[in-house]
Design an enzyme around this catalytic site. Structure first.
Site, PDB file in Angstrom:
ATOM      1  CG  ASN A  65     -11.838  -1.708   5.553  1.00 25.06           C
ATOM      2  OD1 ASN A  65     -11.602  -0.786   5.767  1.00 25.06           O
ATOM      3  ND2 ASN A  65     -11.790  -2.887   6.423  1.00 25.06           N
ATOM      4  N   GLY A  66     -14.161  -2.522   6.931  1.00 27.39           N
ATOM      5  CA  GLY A  66     -15.177  -1.612   8.279  1.00 27.39           C
ATOM      6  C   GLY A  66     -15.896  -2.084   9.225  1.00 27.39           C
ATOM      7  N   GLY A  67     -15.170  -3.246  10.503  1.00 26.37           N
ATOM      8  CA  GLY A  67     -16.492  -3.290  10.988  1.00 26.37           C
ATOM      9  C   GLY A  67     -16.659  -4.505  11.287  1.00 26.37           C
ATOM     10  CD  GLN A  89      -2.745   1.402   2.364  1.00 22.97           C
ATOM     11  OE1 GLN A  89      -2.387   1.749   2.940  1.00 22.97           O
ATOM     12  NE2 GLN A  89      -4.383   1.581   1.993  1.00 22.97           N
ATOM     13  CE  LYS A 121      -8.499  -0.629   3.940  1.00 21.28           C
ATOM     14  NZ  LYS A 121      -9.400   0.755   4.621  1.00 21.28           N
ATOM     15  CG  HIS A 180     -12.896   2.159   6.211  1.00 20.78           C
ATOM     16  ND1 HIS A 180     -12.306   2.220   7.132  1.00 20.78           N
ATOM     17  CD2 HIS A 180     -14.220   1.647   7.600  1.00 20.78           C
ATOM     18  CE1 HIS A 180     -12.304   2.084   8.518  1.00 20.78           C
ATOM     19  NE2 HIS A 180     -14.025   1.971   8.781  1.00 20.78           N
ATOM     20  CB  CYS A 221      -4.378   6.804   6.247  1.00 19.12           C
ATOM     21  SG  CYS A 221      -4.191   6.841   7.459  1.00 19.12           S
TER      22      CYS A 221
END
Length: 340
Positions: free
Chosen positions: A214-216, A73, A142, A174, A103
Site C-alpha cells: 500500500n502507498g502511492g 478495520q 495493516k 503501507h 494511522c
C-alpha cells in the site's frame, strides 16, 4: 457460503483492495465501489474498539449485503476490548477483521493505537491473539514500515514475525514510515519516502504469508507490476477514491481474470439511483452519497460539469436522484457534442 469458501474468496479478493480511509470509505462509498468492481476487497473506515464496546455504537457496523467482500478495520490497543469488537464485527457479517497499526493521526496516538503500535509489537501480538480467539473470522493487520527513528530493515521483519506467530497470515504494508512528531497526518501520507522494495523483501523473508503493498499506487499498471513481482495483493487508497473508474472498472478483468465486460461509471450511476432514492426516503441527504461520486468521470469530457452540478446542487433542500440523472445526461450530451 461455507466458511472454507468464504476464506478462499477473501484471499482472492485481496489481490486488489481499496484501503480504509477515514471520512471516505463509508457504506455509501463502498457500495459505489462495489458497482465498479465485483471482486475487489473493500474496507470500512477505521472503527474504534472503545466506540463499539464502551460507547455501544453498533450502528458503525452497518453495511449492506451488496458490499461483500468487505472487511472491518478496527482501532484500539486493549486486547479484551478488541476481542469484543472483533466478535461484534463477526456477528455483523464482515468477511475480515483488520487491526489498524498504521494511522498516524493525533487522536489515534492519544488513544495508543494506530501507527504508534509499531513500537509495541508484543502488545499488537497480544491484541491479535485475543481477536483470533474471540471469533471465527480471519484477523489481518495493516501497518507501516516503521515510525520515527526506527530502522525499517530491522523493525519491520521483527514486527511481522512476532505478530504472525499468533496466527495472523495476511499483512497490508503501507510502504512509508510514519513520523508521529513533526508531520501532520496529511503530510505523513506524502512526505516520508516510499520503500516498495522493502515490502517486496518482506515477501521473500516470509513466503508463507500473504503480503499486500500500500502507498502511492496510482494505476492498475502499477498494481499488475507488483503482483508480477511476487506480492500477493495491492491496496490502493486515494487514487481509488479520487479516480475510482480508472482503478476499478477494468480491475475484475485485469487483476482477477474475469471474462465479463468491464464496468462503466455510467452504469454505476444508474444503479445508484434507486439506492439514493431509498436513502432519501429514510431521511438521508443527497450529498452524503454524491460526495463520493465526484471523481467518477475524472479525466473524461464533461467531468468538470459533472462535479459542479453535484457539488452545487446536492446540498440544496429537496435535491434528489433527478439531479444525479441530469448530471449524467450532461456527460452523455458532452460526448455526443464532441462526436458531432
Amino acid at each position: 457460503m461455507a466458511d472454507k469458501d468464504k476464506k478462499y474468496s477473501i484471499l482472492d479478493a485481496s489481490r486488489l483492495s481499496v484501503a480504509p480511509m477515514m471520512d471516505w470509505t463509508d457504506r455509501h462509498c463502498r457500495l459505489l465501489h462495489r458497482l465498479l468492481s465485483r471482486r475487489a476487497l473493500l474496507y470500512t473506515e477505521m472503527v474504534t474498539a472503545p466506540a463499539l464496546v464502551r460507547g455501544h455504537a453498533v450502528h458503525l457496523l452497518e453495511h449492506s449485503p451488496g458490499e461483500h467482500p468487505v472487511a472491518l478495520q478496527l482501532g484500539g490497543s486493549d486486547p479484551t476490548e478488541l476481542a469484543e469488537a472483533a466478535r461484534l464485527g463477526a456477528e455483523a457479517g464482515y468477511d475480515e477483521i483488520n487491526l489498524n497499526v498504521g494511522c498516524p493521526s493525533d487522536r489515534v496516538q492519544s488513544g495508543t493505537f494506530g501507527a504508534v503500535l509499531m513500537k509495541e509489537p508484543g502488545l499488537v501480538a497480544e491484541c491479535c491473539a485475543a481477536m483470533i480467539a474471540a471469533q471465527p473470522v480471519e484477523v489481518t493487520v495493516k501497518c507501516r514500515i516503521g515510525v520515527d527513528d526506527q530502522d525499517p530493515e530491522t523493525v519491520l521483519p521483527e514486527f511481522i514475525a512476532r505478530v504472525a506467530a499468533t496466527g495472523v497470515g495476511r499483512f497490508a504494508i503501507h510502504a512509508r514510515k510514519a513520523w508521529l512528531e513533526g508531520l501532520s497526518p496529511k503530510e505523513n501520507r506524502d512526505i516520508p519516502p516510499l520503500d516498495h522494495d522493502l515490502v517486496l523483501r518482506m515477501k521473500g523473508l516470509f513466503p508463507a504469508l500473504h503480503i499486500s503493498v500500500n502507498g502511492g499506487i496510482e494505476s492498475l499498471d502499477e498494481a499488475e507490476g507488483f503482483l508480477a513481482a511476487g506480492l500477493d495483493g495491492v491496496m490502493v487508497g486515494r487514487a481509488a477514491y479520487h479516480r475510482p473508474a480508472d482503478i476499478l472498472c477494468a480491475a475484475d478483468r485485469r487483476i482477477f481474470g474475469a471474462m465479463e465486460p468491464d464496468s462503466t461509471p455510467e452504469d454505476a450511476v444508474r444503479a445508484m439511483l434507486p439506492y439514493i432514492e431509498d436513502h432519501l426516503a429514510q431521511g438521508g441527504r443527497l450529498n452524503q452519497i454524491t460526495r463520493h461520486m465526484l471523481g467518477l468521470f475524472a479525466g473524461r469530457p464533461g467531468a468538470r460539469q459533472w462535479r459542479r452540478m453535484l457539488s452545487d446542487g446536492a446540498a440544496r433542500p429537496g435535491a434528489g436522484p433527478e439531479l444525479v440523472a441530469a448530471a449524467l445526461a450532461g456527460i452523455a450530451g458532452t460526448l455526443h457534442a464532441r462526436a458531432s
